[in-house]
Motif scaffolding. Structure first.
Motif, PDB file in Angstrom:
ATOM      1  N   MET A 198     -12.272  16.449 -17.754  1.00  0.00           N
ATOM      2  CA  MET A 198     -12.523  15.826 -16.467  1.00  0.00           C
ATOM      3  C   MET A 198     -11.223  15.175 -15.990  1.00  0.00           C
ATOM      4  SD  MET A 198     -15.111  12.662 -15.744  1.00  0.00           S
ATOM      5  CE  MET A 198     -15.956  12.705 -14.214  1.00  0.00           C
ATOM      6  N   LYS A 199     -10.803  15.528 -14.810  1.00  0.00           N
ATOM      7  CA  LYS A 199      -9.586  14.959 -14.237  1.00  0.00           C
ATOM      8  C   LYS A 199      -9.938  13.662 -13.518  1.00  0.00           C
ATOM      9  CE  LYS A 199      -5.315  14.960 -12.706  1.00  0.00           C
ATOM     10  NZ  LYS A 199      -4.198  14.664 -13.547  1.00  0.00           N
ATOM     11  N   ILE A 200      -9.245  12.598 -13.873  1.00  0.00           N
ATOM     12  CA  ILE A 200      -9.463  11.304 -13.246  1.00  0.00           C
ATOM     13  C   ILE A 200      -8.169  10.918 -12.543  1.00  0.00           C
ATOM     14  CG2 ILE A 200     -10.050   8.893 -13.627  1.00  0.00           C
ATOM     15  CD1 ILE A 200     -11.451   9.826 -16.208  1.00  0.00           C
ATOM     16  N   TYR A 201      -8.245  10.740 -11.239  1.00  0.00           N
ATOM     17  CA  TYR A 201      -7.069  10.424 -10.465  1.00  0.00           C
ATOM     18  C   TYR A 201      -6.806   8.921 -10.481  1.00  0.00           C
ATOM     19  CZ  TYR A 201      -7.436  15.187  -8.912  1.00  0.00           C
ATOM     20  OH  TYR A 201      -7.502  16.556  -8.891  1.00  0.00           O
ATOM     21  N   PRO A 202      -5.552   8.503 -10.421  1.00  0.00           N
ATOM     22  CA  PRO A 202      -5.218   7.075 -10.435  1.00  0.00           C
ATOM     23  C   PRO A 202      -5.905   6.333  -9.292  1.00  0.00           C
ATOM     24  CG  PRO A 202      -3.241   8.410 -10.691  1.00  0.00           C
ATOM     25  CD  PRO A 202      -4.358   9.346 -10.349  1.00  0.00           C
ATOM     26  N   THR A 203      -6.436   5.169  -9.602  1.00  0.00           N
ATOM     27  CA  THR A 203      -7.095   4.357  -8.586  1.00  0.00           C
ATOM     28  C   THR A 203      -7.145   2.900  -9.039  1.00  0.00           C
ATOM     29  OG1 THR A 203      -9.087   4.090  -7.246  1.00  0.00           O
ATOM     30  CG2 THR A 203      -9.420   4.711  -9.527  1.00  0.00           C
ATOM     31  N   SER A 204      -7.261   2.006  -8.083  1.00  0.00           N
ATOM     32  CA  SER A 204      -7.508   0.597  -8.393  1.00  0.00           C
ATOM     33  C   SER A 204      -8.849   0.175  -7.805  1.00  0.00           C
ATOM     34  CB  SER A 204      -6.391  -0.277  -7.821  1.00  0.00           C
ATOM     35  OG  SER A 204      -6.397  -0.193  -6.412  1.00  0.00           O
ATOM     36  N   SER A 205      -9.598   1.138  -7.293  1.00  0.00           N
ATOM     37  CA  SER A 205     -10.889   0.859  -6.677  1.00  0.00           C
ATOM     38  C   SER A 205     -11.948   0.625  -7.748  1.00  0.00           C
ATOM     39  CB  SER A 205     -11.309   2.026  -5.788  1.00  0.00           C
ATOM     40  OG  SER A 205     -12.655   1.892  -5.406  1.00  0.00           O
ATOM     41  N   THR A 206     -12.551  -0.546  -7.731  1.00  0.00           N
ATOM     42  CA  THR A 206     -13.601  -0.865  -8.681  1.00  0.00           C
ATOM     43  C   THR A 206     -14.757   0.121  -8.546  1.00  0.00           C
ATOM     44  OG1 THR A 206     -12.996  -3.187  -8.586  1.00  0.00           O
ATOM     45  CG2 THR A 206     -15.167  -2.687  -9.447  1.00  0.00           C
ATOM     46  N   ALA A 207     -15.113   0.467  -7.315  1.00  0.00           N
ATOM     47  CA  ALA A 207     -16.225   1.396  -7.092  1.00  0.00           C
ATOM     48  C   ALA A 207     -15.930   2.772  -7.696  1.00  0.00           C
ATOM     49  CB  ALA A 207     -16.506   1.516  -5.599  1.00  0.00           C
ATOM     50  N   GLU A 208     -14.705   3.265  -7.526  1.00  0.00           N
ATOM     51  CA  GLU A 208     -14.349   4.579  -8.076  1.00  0.00           C
ATOM     52  C   GLU A 208     -14.311   4.547  -9.603  1.00  0.00           C
ATOM     53  OE1 GLU A 208     -11.028   6.693  -6.368  1.00  0.00           O
ATOM     54  OE2 GLU A 208     -11.372   5.709  -4.440  1.00  0.00           O
ATOM     55  N   HIS A 262      -0.619   0.492 -14.359  1.00  0.00           N
ATOM     56  CA  HIS A 262       0.537  -0.014 -13.639  1.00  0.00           C
ATOM     57  C   HIS A 262       0.073  -0.898 -12.496  1.00  0.00           C
ATOM     58  CE1 HIS A 262       3.179   2.893 -15.618  1.00  0.00           C
ATOM     59  NE2 HIS A 262       2.220   3.773 -15.422  1.00  0.00           N
ATOM     60  N   TYR A 263       0.908  -1.835 -12.112  1.00  0.00           N
ATOM     61  CA  TYR A 263       0.609  -2.622 -10.921  1.00  0.00           C
ATOM     62  C   TYR A 263       0.672  -1.724  -9.701  1.00  0.00           C
ATOM     63  CZ  TYR A 263       0.815  -6.989 -13.478  1.00  0.00           C
ATOM     64  OH  TYR A 263       0.558  -8.005 -14.344  1.00  0.00           O
ATOM     65  N   LYS A 264      -0.194  -1.968  -8.779  1.00  0.00           N
ATOM     66  CA  LYS A 264      -0.273  -1.167  -7.567  1.00  0.00           C
ATOM     67  C   LYS A 264       0.925  -1.472  -6.668  1.00  0.00           C
ATOM     68  CE  LYS A 264      -3.479  -0.226  -3.941  1.00  0.00           C
ATOM     69  NZ  LYS A 264      -4.772  -0.540  -3.421  1.00  0.00           N
ATOM     70  N   LYS A 265       1.573  -0.422  -6.190  1.00  0.00           N
ATOM     71  CA  LYS A 265       2.759  -0.595  -5.355  1.00  0.00           C
ATOM     72  C   LYS A 265       2.517  -0.154  -3.916  1.00  0.00           C
ATOM     73  CE  LYS A 265       5.744   0.079  -9.288  1.00  0.00           C
ATOM     74  NZ  LYS A 265       6.511   1.027 -10.043  1.00  0.00           N
ATOM     75  N   GLU A 266       1.600   0.787  -3.722  1.00  0.00           N
ATOM     76  CA  GLU A 266       1.338   1.280  -2.381  1.00  0.00           C
ATOM     77  C   GLU A 266      -0.125   1.690  -2.268  1.00  0.00           C
ATOM     78  OE1 GLU A 266       2.222   4.150  -5.166  1.00  0.00           O
ATOM     79  OE2 GLU A 266       3.903   3.152  -4.264  1.00  0.00           O
ATOM     80  N   LEU A 267      -0.545   1.995  -1.060  1.00  0.00           N
ATOM     81  CA  LEU A 267      -1.913   2.416  -0.802  1.00  0.00           C
ATOM     82  C   LEU A 267      -1.916   3.896  -0.465  1.00  0.00           C
ATOM     83  CD1 LEU A 267      -4.916   1.758  -0.295  1.00  0.00           C
ATOM     84  CD2 LEU A 267      -4.289   1.240   2.067  1.00  0.00           C
ATOM     85  N   GLN A 268      -2.687   4.665  -1.208  1.00  0.00           N
ATOM     86  CA  GLN A 268      -2.815   6.096  -0.943  1.00  0.00           C
ATOM     87  C   GLN A 268      -4.056   6.314  -0.087  1.00  0.00           C
ATOM     88  OE1 GLN A 268      -0.883   8.889  -1.929  1.00  0.00           O
ATOM     89  NE2 GLN A 268      -2.227   9.833  -0.425  1.00  0.00           N
ATOM     90  N   LEU A 269      -3.866   6.815   1.123  1.00  0.00           N
ATOM     91  CA  LEU A 269      -4.990   7.069   2.006  1.00  0.00           C
ATOM     92  C   LEU A 269      -5.751   8.307   1.540  1.00  0.00           C
ATOM     93  CD1 LEU A 269      -3.366   6.355   5.484  1.00  0.00           C
ATOM     94  CD2 LEU A 269      -4.791   4.847   4.104  1.00  0.00           C
ATOM     95  N   ASN A 270      -7.032   8.312   1.847  1.00  0.00           N
ATOM     96  CA  ASN A 270      -7.907   9.414   1.484  1.00  0.00           C
ATOM     97  C   ASN A 270      -8.206  10.205   2.754  1.00  0.00           C
ATOM     98  OD1 ASN A 270     -10.064  11.069   0.825  1.00  0.00           O
ATOM     99  ND2 ASN A 270     -11.064   9.533  -0.443  1.00  0.00           N
ATOM    100  N   LEU A 271      -7.984  11.501   2.719  1.00  0.00           N
ATOM    101  CA  LEU A 271      -8.186  12.354   3.880  1.00  0.00           C
ATOM    102  C   LEU A 271      -9.642  12.360   4.355  1.00  0.00           C
ATOM    103  CD1 LEU A 271      -6.834  14.422   5.773  1.00  0.00           C
ATOM    104  CD2 LEU A 271      -7.429  16.181   4.103  1.00  0.00           C
ATOM    105  N   PHE A 272     -10.581  12.070   3.446  1.00  0.00           N
ATOM    106  CA  PHE A 272     -11.995  12.177   3.755  1.00  0.00           C
ATOM    107  C   PHE A 272     -12.665  10.831   4.019  1.00  0.00           C
ATOM    108  CE2 PHE A 272     -10.758  15.655   0.946  1.00  0.00           C
ATOM    109  CZ  PHE A 272     -10.979  16.716   1.813  1.00  0.00           C
ATOM    110  N   GLU A 273     -11.878   9.781   4.156  1.00  0.00           N
ATOM    111  CA  GLU A 273     -12.431   8.452   4.395  1.00  0.00           C
ATOM    112  C   GLU A 273     -11.620   7.752   5.487  1.00  0.00           C
ATOM    113  OE1 GLU A 273     -13.679   4.523   1.778  1.00  0.00           O
ATOM    114  OE2 GLU A 273     -12.604   6.167   0.842  1.00  0.00           O
TER     115      GLU A 273
END
Length: 102
Positions: free
Chosen positions: A1-11, A40-51
């Motif tokens: 299962m591929k898990i993409y980097p995130t800091s979202s608690t919901a994800e 790692h500490y979050k440095k930037e925000l990655q936008l989601n194309l579907f949100e």
């Protein structure tokens, strides 16, 4: 299962639930453990194309506020309502160190 980097608690929560559902065989279990690595500490925000970007920014701000409140007033200052039920464990576990008596 591929898990993409995130800091979202919901994800992160949803990914943990998917892993649990995939591997849980229905037998009684005492404990399940999930570890995270390469944090790692979050440095930037990655936008989601579907949100919508506004929703992402709103959720990001909300999680930041929750983190700041818990940092200042303690973890139990904000809890999910289910943690206040008879079988809730968040308050009890907040006094443990790494899941054990300190």
């Amino acid at each position: 299962m591929k898990i993409y980097p995130t800091s979202s608690t919901a994800e992160i929560t949803e990914t943990c639930l998917q892993l649990f559902r995939r591997y849980y065989d229905g037998r009684p279990t005492r404990q399940k453990t999930i570890n995270c690595g390469k944090v790692h500490y979050k440095k930037e925000l990655q936008l989601n194309l579907f949100e919508a970007p506004e929703m992402m920014l709103h959720r990001e701000d909300l999680e930041t506020v929750i983190d700041k409140i818990r940092e200042r007033y303690g973890f139990t200052s904000l809890l999910h309502a289910g943690s206040l039920l008879k079988d809730g464990t968040a308050i009890q576990r907040s006094h443990l160190v790494g899941g054990h008596k300190g």
